[in-house]
Structure formats: C-alpha cells, structure tokens
Design an enzyme around this catalytic site. Structure first.
Site, PDB file in Angstrom:
ATOM      1  N   LYS A 204       8.770 -37.963  17.401  1.00  0.00           N
ATOM      2  CA  LYS A 204       8.570 -37.255  16.136  1.00  0.00           C
ATOM      3  C   LYS A 204       7.740 -38.157  15.241  1.00  0.00           C
ATOM      4  O   LYS A 204       8.123 -39.293  14.951  1.00  0.00           O
ATOM      5  CB  LYS A 204       9.908 -36.947  15.475  1.00  0.00           C
ATOM      6  CG  LYS A 204       9.749 -36.314  14.102  1.00  0.00           C
ATOM      7  CD  LYS A 204      11.070 -35.911  13.531  1.00  0.00           C
ATOM      8  CE  LYS A 204      10.917 -35.320  12.145  1.00  0.00           C
ATOM      9  NZ  LYS A 204      12.218 -34.924  11.593  1.00  0.00           N
ATOM     10  N   LYS A 265       6.848 -33.543  18.274  1.00  0.00           N
ATOM     11  CA  LYS A 265       6.677 -32.869  16.986  1.00  0.00           C
ATOM     12  C   LYS A 265       5.790 -33.702  16.083  1.00  0.00           C
ATOM     13  O   LYS A 265       6.010 -34.913  16.006  1.00  0.00           O
ATOM     14  CB  LYS A 265       8.064 -32.694  16.376  1.00  0.00           C
ATOM     15  CG  LYS A 265       8.103 -32.262  14.935  1.00  0.00           C
ATOM     16  CD  LYS A 265       9.523 -32.304  14.482  1.00  0.00           C
ATOM     17  CE  LYS A 265       9.629 -31.805  13.067  1.00  0.00           C
ATOM     18  NZ  LYS A 265      10.993 -31.774  12.597  1.00  0.00           N
TER      19      LYS A 265
HETATM   20  C1  PBG Z   1      14.058 -33.739   9.213  1.00  0.00           C
HETATM   21  C2  PBG Z   1      13.218 -32.619   9.728  1.00  0.00           C
HETATM   22  C3  PBG Z   1      11.953 -32.311   9.284  1.00  0.00           C
HETATM   23  C4  PBG Z   1      11.540 -31.209  10.007  1.00  0.00           C
HETATM   24  C5  PBG Z   1      12.564 -30.856  10.861  1.00  0.00           C
HETATM   25  N1  PBG Z   1      13.608 -31.747  10.691  1.00  0.00           N
HETATM   26  C6  PBG Z   1      11.132 -32.898   8.208  1.00  0.00           C
HETATM   27  C7  PBG Z   1      11.053 -34.338   8.072  1.00  0.00           C
HETATM   28  O1  PBG Z   1      11.175 -35.102   9.028  1.00  0.00           O
HETATM   29  O2  PBG Z   1      10.855 -34.759   6.942  1.00  0.00           O
HETATM   30  C8  PBG Z   1      10.219 -30.554   9.823  1.00  0.00           C
HETATM   31  C9  PBG Z   1      10.034 -29.210  10.422  1.00  0.00           C
HETATM   32  C10 PBG Z   1       8.841 -28.509   9.899  1.00  0.00           C
HETATM   33  O3  PBG Z   1       8.013 -29.080   9.161  1.00  0.00           O
HETATM   34  O4  PBG Z   1       8.710 -27.331  10.239  1.00  0.00           O
HETATM   35  N2  PBG Z   1      15.164 -34.062   9.941  1.00  0.00           N
END
Ligand code: PBG
Length: 341
Positions: A204, A265
C-alpha cells in the site's frame, strides 16, 4: 496473386489483424476476462441517515438499513463481496482508537446485519485505526510523535477479533504495520476463528489518490493536536511510490505470516507492482481502484471529456490483465450492470 479486392497484397507472413476481424474471433482469442464475480464493493457506513459523499460523487455514507439495501442491490447484480469502512463520530475518536475494537461498535453491527440479510455475501472488514484515531493515523502515535508499530499491532489484533466475532468472512489490514498479519492470524486461530481469512494490504503506497476517501471519513492526519507532535503524512508506514522491489519483500513477509489474499493499492498507477506480485506468488492477488482513481473518471466524465462506461470497463480490464484476481472498486455495481447488458 491479387487478393479478393483485386489488389496485389504485401508479402506479410504474419497479419495480426486476422485475429481481430470479427467479434467472434476477438472473443475466441481474448486473454483476460472481467466479470462481476471478480469485484469487491467498498461501502461507507455511519450512524445516521443515508447521505451523499461530497468528496466522491455518486457514493453514499449509508445508514445500517441503507447499507443492507445497497449490498442487496449489488449482490443481485452479481457482486459477491463488500468491504466496509466506517465514518465514526468525532466524539468517539481517541489517540488510541479504542472504539475500533468495541464489540458493539458500528462495524460489528454492520457485519451482523449484512450476514443476517445476505448469508451468501462475502463480508470483508477494514482493519486500521484511522477512522477511530483522533490523530488520523492507521496506528497509535506515541509521545515521541512516532506511529508505534508494536502498540498499533496489539490494537489491530483486538479490532480484527471483534470483526471475526461479528461474523466477518475476511479481515483486511490496511494499516501497513510490520508483523500485523502474523499477529492477527495467530490471535484468530487461538480464539477459534480458523476460518476467518486475511486479505492483507501487502503493498500500500503513500499515495495522493486517497484524498477523497479521507474526505468521506474525515480521517486525514491531524497535525499538532494538543501540543503533541503528529506526523503530517503516512510516509513512515505506507510505501514510497518510487519502490517496486520493496513490494516483493512485503509479499514474502505476508506469505510467511499467513495471508490468504495479497493486495496492491492504488491499482491504476501501480500496475507494474500488481504484475510483479502476480508473478511472485500463487496466492490470489487483489488490487484496489481507490477513491482518487474513481473521482478522476467521474469528474472527467461529468465534464464531458470522456465516456465513463468505456473508461471504467477499460481500467478494470487493465487491472485484471496486470494480474489481479479480485478488484476492489466503487464502480462495482455499475460495472456489474454494464457487464450483464
Ligand atoms: C486507511 C485506508 C485508506 C484507504 C483505505 N483504507 C486511506 C489512507 O490510507 O489514508 C483509501 C481507499 C481509497 O482511497 O479509496 N486505512
């Protein structure tokens, strides 16, 4: 010899266009398939009525009843799974994010309601503290202003256990702390939840594509609350967008620690990473077309710059072609409906 149109053909032994000549031939040689069966629908839930999310046109913060109805609609279109994200009232947010493991919290109640109404729906929960953290971080910020890995893992384990107890099929840690997959796996097993799966956010990235999501949940990092130092971004735990080999290191760890599905992601800007992960493991690979990818398509389509349907289906196909088995996308029900036409 002249061809059927009377022209003298070029001397080409190989003419790739022969395999593109008719829809039937194109179908026969198609390498990648996209269907509703591959899609996971992220859904937002809160205490309160159904309300549109300004930061994500076309998406809704659902009440519990609205959530169940929307999941029913998506499931009827062939979408097999949902993943849940809560918007938590500011009054319930704390530095330690304790509400995240409240057994009577919003997510356990949402899981129970969904499993009761739709036993065949695969219900996935997000494991991370950011919706519950008054600092807006996925873990716990210590007195030194550092997101404390091991203290965070302990909290994430409790959160995952509360989701499993409520009946979640799969828990999905999106926090990027080290060692959380192994810790969650052994805690689930010790508590008897050997059938609860783990979809790990393996790679991520610290991406600008999460902005609309943070707007939807009011979950962005909040620097300098109460004199404490709070990191302004998530770069000490989410990955550097410059790194691809590092994703394979994270993959090795998640495989060793017992992940059932490994996730990359965002999806679109990281298709090389999806492909590398695909080549390096036999585990199922998931990719998340995140909120920023969603709004880029939505706003360009709303401005008349491109065709939403064609863009959605092409981007989802591209993610599948790169090697994703599952695709998390806010377009899930819409794409399922288009694919059924
Ligand atoms: C945080 C989380 C995020 C997303 C999913 N879980 C945002 C972040 O890491 O700040 C983003 C998903 C999206 O942008 O659609 N646990």
């Amino acid at each position: 010899m002249p061809d059927t149109h009377g022209h003298n053909p070029l001397d080409l032994p190989s003419r790739p266009r022969r395999n593109r000549r008719t829809p039937a031939i194109r179908g026969l040689v198609r390498e990648t398939h996209l269907s509703a069966a591959h899609l996971v629908y992220p859904l937002f839930v809160h205490e309160g009525g159904d309300e549109p999310i300004d930061a994500m046109p076309g998406q809704t913060r659902w009440s519990l009843a609205g959530l169940v109805a929307e999941a029913e609609r998506a499931h009827a279109l062939g979408v097999p799974a949902v993943v849940l994200f809560p918007k938590v009232a500011a009054s319930l947010k704390t530095p330690g994010g304790e509400e995240a493991h409240n057994p009577e919290g919003l997510i356990p109640r949402a899981v129970a309601a969904l499993k009761q109404a739709l036993p065949g729906l695969c219900v996935i929960t997000d494991v991370a503290l950011d919706p519950y953290s008054s600092d807006g971080h996925d873990g716990i910020v210590n007195d030194a202003g550092v997101v404390d890995n091991d203290a965070s893992v302990a909290a994430l384990v409790r959160q995952a256990l509360s989701h499993a107890a409520a009946g979640a099929d799969v828990v999905s840690p999106s926090d990027m702390m080290d060692g959380r997959v192994g810790a969650i796996r052994s805690a689930l097993d010790d508590a008897g939840y050997t059938d609860t799966g783990i979809m790990s956010y393996t790679a991520k990235y610290a991406s600008a594509c999460y902005g609309p999501f943070r707007g939807a949940l009011d979950s962005a990092p909040r620097p300098a609350s109460g004199g404490r130092h709070i990191p302004a971004d998530k770069a000490t735990y989410q990955m550097d967008p410059a790194n691809a080999r590092e994703a394979l290191r994270e993959l090795d760890l998640d495989v060793q620690e017992g992940a059932d599905i490994v996730l990359v992601k965002p999806a679109g800007p990281y298709l090389d990473v999806v492909h590398r992960v695909r080549c390096a493991t036999d585990l199922p690979v998931a990719a998340y077309q995140v909120s920023g990818e969603y709004v880029m398509i939505k706003s360009a389509a709303a401005a008349g710059h491109l065709d939403e349907r064609a863009m959605v289906l092409e981007t989802l196909m591209g993610i599948r072609r790169a090697g994703a088995d599952l695709v998390l996308t806010y377009f899930a029900p819409q794409a399922a409906a288009w694919l059924a036409e």
